[in-house]
Design an enzyme around this catalytic site. Structure first.
Site, short mmCIF file in Angstrom:
data_model
loop_
_atom_site.label_atom_id
_atom_site.label_comp_id
_atom_site.label_asym_id
_atom_site.label_seq_id
_atom_site.Cartn_x
_atom_site.Cartn_y
_atom_site.Cartn_z
N CYS B 152 -4.11 -6.33 -8.87
CA CYS B 152 -4.29 -5.00 -9.45
C CYS B 152 -2.97 -4.28 -9.71
CB CYS B 152 -5.20 -4.19 -8.55
SG CYS B 152 -6.75 -5.08 -8.27
N HIS B 287 -2.78 5.18 -7.46
CA HIS B 287 -3.57 3.95 -7.56
C HIS B 287 -5.03 4.31 -7.27
CE1 HIS B 287 -4.29 -0.29 -7.67
NE2 HIS B 287 -4.67 -0.36 -6.41
N GLU B 298 -2.38 5.09 0.79
CA GLU B 298 -1.61 5.64 -0.34
C GLU B 298 -1.23 7.09 -0.06
OE1 GLU B 298 -3.44 5.46 -4.24
OE2 GLU B 298 -1.52 5.90 -5.21
N LYS B 319 -8.93 6.11 -12.01
CA LYS B 319 -10.09 5.27 -11.65
C LYS B 319 -11.35 6.10 -11.40
CE LYS B 319 -7.22 1.52 -9.84
NZ LYS B 319 -5.87 2.15 -9.89
N HIS B 324 -12.05 0.62 -11.70
CA HIS B 324 -10.84 -0.14 -11.41
C HIS B 324 -10.69 -1.27 -12.43
CE1 HIS B 324 -7.51 -1.87 -9.57
NE2 HIS B 324 -7.87 -1.88 -8.29
N PHE B 387 -3.90 -6.74 -4.37
CA PHE B 387 -4.16 -7.68 -3.28
C PHE B 387 -2.94 -8.59 -3.14
CE2 PHE B 387 -9.13 -7.82 -3.50
CZ PHE B 387 -9.18 -6.60 -2.86
#
Lengths: 82, 398
Positions: B152, B287, B298, B319, B324, B387
């Site tokens: 991502c 994010h 975050e 998002k 996402h 990830f």
């Protein structure tokens, strides 16, 4: 498993296959060259799969390397199926 | 003199519609493109951009990249003819997964009918660099061209890499971004199995009720150009990539490092690369995945990196409006960020309504909010975390 295969049936299968691969039907004729139809090696492999499914005829790379026109593809399949 | 990298075109395909304007305007208005628990690009028809033959040779993620690139290059005035020699124009496009729909389809054929039924197009359809290859072929680009794979964070890494290529002097223009179309049976089942996706089907970043991310699809492409060359040809400048920071948690395959230590370091690196400090940051495009773990770490990373500025700076997540977009997210969000700065308006975190202890930043609830005082250029950071613990942060100006 191959039985008598008519040229008309092969033509229909090849034409339908080429349309499925993105060729305009109006551009198809026996005289049309594969190059003019933008049919490349990947298309020929896909076309060979369609032909094999339909007629049980196996086309290899060597078989089609010198084929230039749609008509020649049709003749090759008819000859192989005969 | 240090070469600077400006943005002269943007293009997007997102669940809010086809085109970057739909993304910017509809998100700013607080609209959401998620339906039935997924962010699908329902308005996207590949045949609007590709011939039948071209379309069937590209997986959906690459089709979307081609569409976004056409928009971006058109806006940059480079759609018909490149402004530079083709070897000076590159193409770097990230993806998280690549052509997963094609892989699943071919796997089905293999199981059902055997190896001879597998298409000769299978590899070019599913390879992760297919989007970059398709865009380069279509526009006759001959410079640095490849795909970037970092889950991502891929879209942001692609933009960061592309800006570095220009800064290093290896290109004058790079078509860069990210693309993803992986709303498939395997992907949705796999994300669900690991507990990453939302059971409620609602993307609610930073909200106490958040329960996972909502999968989306789309593409974002930006035209990056060396500032002097862009000025010399009279190109309109939309924004600038001022800085880029990248780190890795080296901690866990999927979970972020809980205190956001390496994410914070990436934010700091991006700001330092821009020659700026935390107090210069006017807006943060988070994010903000809507997963319990990301939004907490975050928030901690932002506090760590921005210090006192973290309490005041508006932080919102794209998002909340599109879900996402995985490997496309970083690029689509960079576009959303530049457009927010250009409009001097921080779009809202759509649907945010319940605070959680420790998640106490200004997440821009309810509606868009004016950004900055006066009319000078605004500065933003755009975070992307993937990830594998991959962190990529862009410092953008407009």
């Amino acid at each position: 498993m191959t039985t008598e295969v008519s040229t008309d049936r092969v033509e229909e299968t090849i034409y339908d296959g080429l349309v499925e691969l993105g060729t305009e039907r109006s551009a198809l004729s026996r005289e049309a060259t594969l190059e003019s139809l933008d049919v490349d090696s990947l298309d020929l492999v896909e076309l060979a799969q369609i032909v094999e499914d339909e007629f049980g005829v196996e086309l290899r790379g060597d078989d089609v390397k010198d084929v230039r026109t749609v008509g020649e593809v049709i003749e090759l399949v008819v000859a192989k199926a005969g | 003199m240090k070469r600077r990298v400006v943005i002269t075109g943007v293009g997007a395909v997102t669940p809010l519609g086809v085109g970057s304007a739909a993304l910017a305007e509809r998100w700013s208005a607080g609209e959401c493109g998620i339906e039935d628990g997924a962010g699908r690009c329902r308005d996207f028809d590949p045949l609007d951009f590709l011939s039948k033959k071209e379309a069937r040779r590209l997986d959906r993620f690459a089709q979307m990249a081609v569409a976004a690139a056409a928009e971006a290059l058109g806006q940059a005035g480079a759609g018909e003819e490149l402004p530079y020699e083709a070897h000076r124009v590159g193409c770097v496009i990230g993806t998280g997964i690549g052509g997963l729909p094609s892989l699943e389809e071919q796997q089905g054929k293999l199981i059902e009918s055997g190896p001879k039924a597998v298409s000769p197009l299978a590899v070019p359809l599913m390879m992760g660099n297919a989007a970059a290859a398709a865009v380069a072929m279509r526009h006759d680009l001959h410079g640095h061209t490849y795909g970037v794979v970092s889950a991502c964070a891929a879209g942001a890494h692609a933009l960061g890499d592309a800006s570095r290529i220009i800064r290093a002097g290896d290109a004058d223009m790079v078509v860069a971004g990210g693309a993803e179309a992986a709303i498939t049976g395997v992907a949705t089942a796999a994300f669900e199995a690991m507990g990453a996706t939302s059971a409620s089907g609602v993307s609610r970043p930073f909200d106490a009720r958040r329960d996972g991310f909502v999968i989306g699809e789309g593409a974002g492409i930006l035209i990056l150009e060396e500032a002097g060359a862009a000025a010399a040809r009279g190109a309109e400048v939309l924004g600038e990539i001022r800085g880029y920071g990248a780190t890795c948690d080296g901690f866990h395959l999927t979970a972020p490092q809980p205190e956001g230590l390496e994410a914070a370091r990436a934010i700091g690196l991006a700001i330092a690369d821009a020659g700026l400090s935390a107090t210069d940051v006017d807006y943060v495009n988070a994010h903000g995945t809507s997963t319990p773990l990301n939004d907490r770490s975050e928030t901690m990373a932002l506090k760590l990196a921005l210090g006192e500025r973290a309490a005041d700076v508006p932080v919102s997540s794209t998002k909340s409006a599109v879900g996402h977009l995985l490997g496309a997210a970083g690029a689509v969000e960079a576009i959303a960020t530049v457009e927010a700065l250009r409009r001097r308006l921080a779009p809202p975190t759509v649907g945010w309504g319940e605070a959680e202890e420790g998640l106490d930043l200004d997440y821009v609830p309810d509606r868009a909010r004016p950004l900055g005082n006066g009319d000078g250029p605004l500065i933003a950071i755009s975070n992307s975390f993937g990830f594998g613990g991959h962190n990529a942060v862009l410092c953008l100006a407009a």
